[in-house]
Design an enzyme around this catalytic site. Structure first.
Site, PDB file in Angstrom:
ATOM      1  N   LYS A 164     -58.916 -82.606  42.205  1.00 34.86           N
ATOM      2  CA  LYS A 164     -58.359 -81.258  42.131  1.00 34.86           C
ATOM      3  C   LYS A 164     -59.388 -80.395  41.412  1.00 34.86           C
ATOM      4  O   LYS A 164     -59.614 -80.543  40.207  1.00 34.86           O
ATOM      5  CB  LYS A 164     -57.032 -81.283  41.373  1.00 34.86           C
ATOM      6  CG  LYS A 164     -56.350 -79.920  41.269  1.00 34.86           C
ATOM      7  CD  LYS A 164     -55.113 -80.015  40.377  1.00 34.86           C
ATOM      8  CE  LYS A 164     -54.441 -78.662  40.219  1.00 34.86           C
ATOM      9  NZ  LYS A 164     -53.335 -78.706  39.237  1.00 34.86           N
ATOM     10  N   ILE A 165     -59.987 -79.494  42.161  1.00 34.28           N
ATOM     11  CA  ILE A 165     -61.081 -78.691  41.638  1.00 34.28           C
ATOM     12  C   ILE A 165     -60.559 -77.287  41.335  1.00 34.28           C
ATOM     13  O   ILE A 165     -60.150 -76.554  42.241  1.00 34.28           O
ATOM     14  CB  ILE A 165     -62.258 -78.617  42.634  1.00 34.28           C
ATOM     15  CG1 ILE A 165     -62.695 -80.032  43.046  1.00 34.28           C
ATOM     16  CG2 ILE A 165     -63.403 -77.825  42.039  1.00 34.28           C
ATOM     17  CD1 ILE A 165     -63.204 -80.898  41.908  1.00 34.28           C
TER      18      ILE A 165
END
Length: 308
Positions: A170-171
């Site tokens: 999850k960026i």
């Protein structure tokens, strides 16, 4: 298209923690919240994340919430459990327990504490290796500024290649799309799930960069689905149009009401009895709340109708 089987794709919003007006856990309200989020089209759910106010929960409360929600979901959708802890042993134990209770995945931040206590790269790699060794379900690494820990794309790609369960990311850092592109290029097939975060404020750019999942706030998964579904089906124009419609509400969540957003909208829609935040987290200014409700009413999301 979104899927509830690996590789996980689609919209996996964060479930808020529901409190009474006096600050106790409201487990009945919590179950209604979960039921609404599934009915509103969530491909899956994430629990005990930062947007769940996990930092104001005791360890016992975390256990109660995890057990209650996983039992209540009962396999209807996959559930990601956030198990972040500075201690490698504690994180591994939390992750193992989540797996035992039926979690589909765990989400973990790199170990950090306060403003200054960090772990060097070798320690980060060993941390995720030991957590991976403790479980048989995927690990999503949450790459967010709150940890204060730089996670360069080459490091993330290396861990994806070398550590068995590390496969989702999850960026939600500045220039997230560029980082997603680099991560996908470097990691190849080891990057099972490149995902968007940060309440979907960069969702369109992240989808263009190759994101296949979105972890957003919990109030309007039906709206986020209107963006993600057509994009993953190959209709970018429909996704762009939907993003334009929902962006004012997304922006209000991301920049104005934050963690309180989902609970404000759920209370307004009769889903929960209280939108209380647990002290010392402050409630949004009344005018910010009014602006949020105005933005939402223009879109008629299910959250405003489900409990009425």
């Amino acid at each position: 298209m979104p899927t509830s089987a690996r590789p996980y794709r689609g919209v996996f919003p964060v479930v808020p923690t529901i409190f009474t007006e006096t600050g106790e856990l409201d487990l009945d309200g919590q179950k209604r919240c979960v039921d609404f989020m599934i009915d509103a089209g969530s491909t899956g759910l994430c629990i005990l994340a930062n947007f769940s106010e996990q930092f104001v929960l005791t360890d016992d409360e975390r256990s109660v919430l995890m057990e209650t929600m996983l039992a209540h979901v009962a396999g209807r959708v996959p559930v990601i459990v956030t198990t972040t802890h500075f201690s490698t042993r504690a994180c591994a134990d939390r992750s193992r327990r989540a797996q035992e209770l039926g979690a589909a995945m765990v989400m973990v931040m790199p170990p950090y504490h306060g403003a200054t206590i960090r772990v060097p790269e070798a320690g980060i790699v060993e941390f995720f290796q030991r957590v991976s060794d403790a479980i048989d379900i995927p690990i999503m690494i949450q790459d967010a500024p709150v940890s204060g820990t730089p996670l360069p794309a080459p490091l993330l790609a290396r861990m994806a290649r070398e550590i068995a369960q590390v496969s989702y990311f999850k960026i939600e850092v500045p220039q997230a799309a560029a980082k997603l592109r680099t991560l996908i290029d470097l990691g190849g097939d080891a990057i099972e799930g490149p995902w968007d975060g940060e309440e979907a404020i960069t969702l369109l750019a992240d989808l263009d960069a190759g994101a296949t999942g979105a972890m957003t706030g919990g109030a309007y998964p039906d709206g986020i689905r209107q963006i993600v579904d057509p994009y993953l089906a190959g209709d970018r124009e429909a996704a762009v149009a939907a993003y334009g419609r929902w962006l004012p509400l997304i922006n209000h969540e991301n920049r104005q009401c934050g963690i309180a957003t989902a609970k404000i909208l759920m209370k307004e829609g009769g889903i929960i009895a209280s939108d209380a935040m647990r002290h010392p987290t402050a409630n949004p200014h009344p005018m910010s709340r009014d602006g949020l409700l105005d933005a939402a009413r223009r879109l008629d999301p299910l959250v405003l109708r489900w409990g009425r």
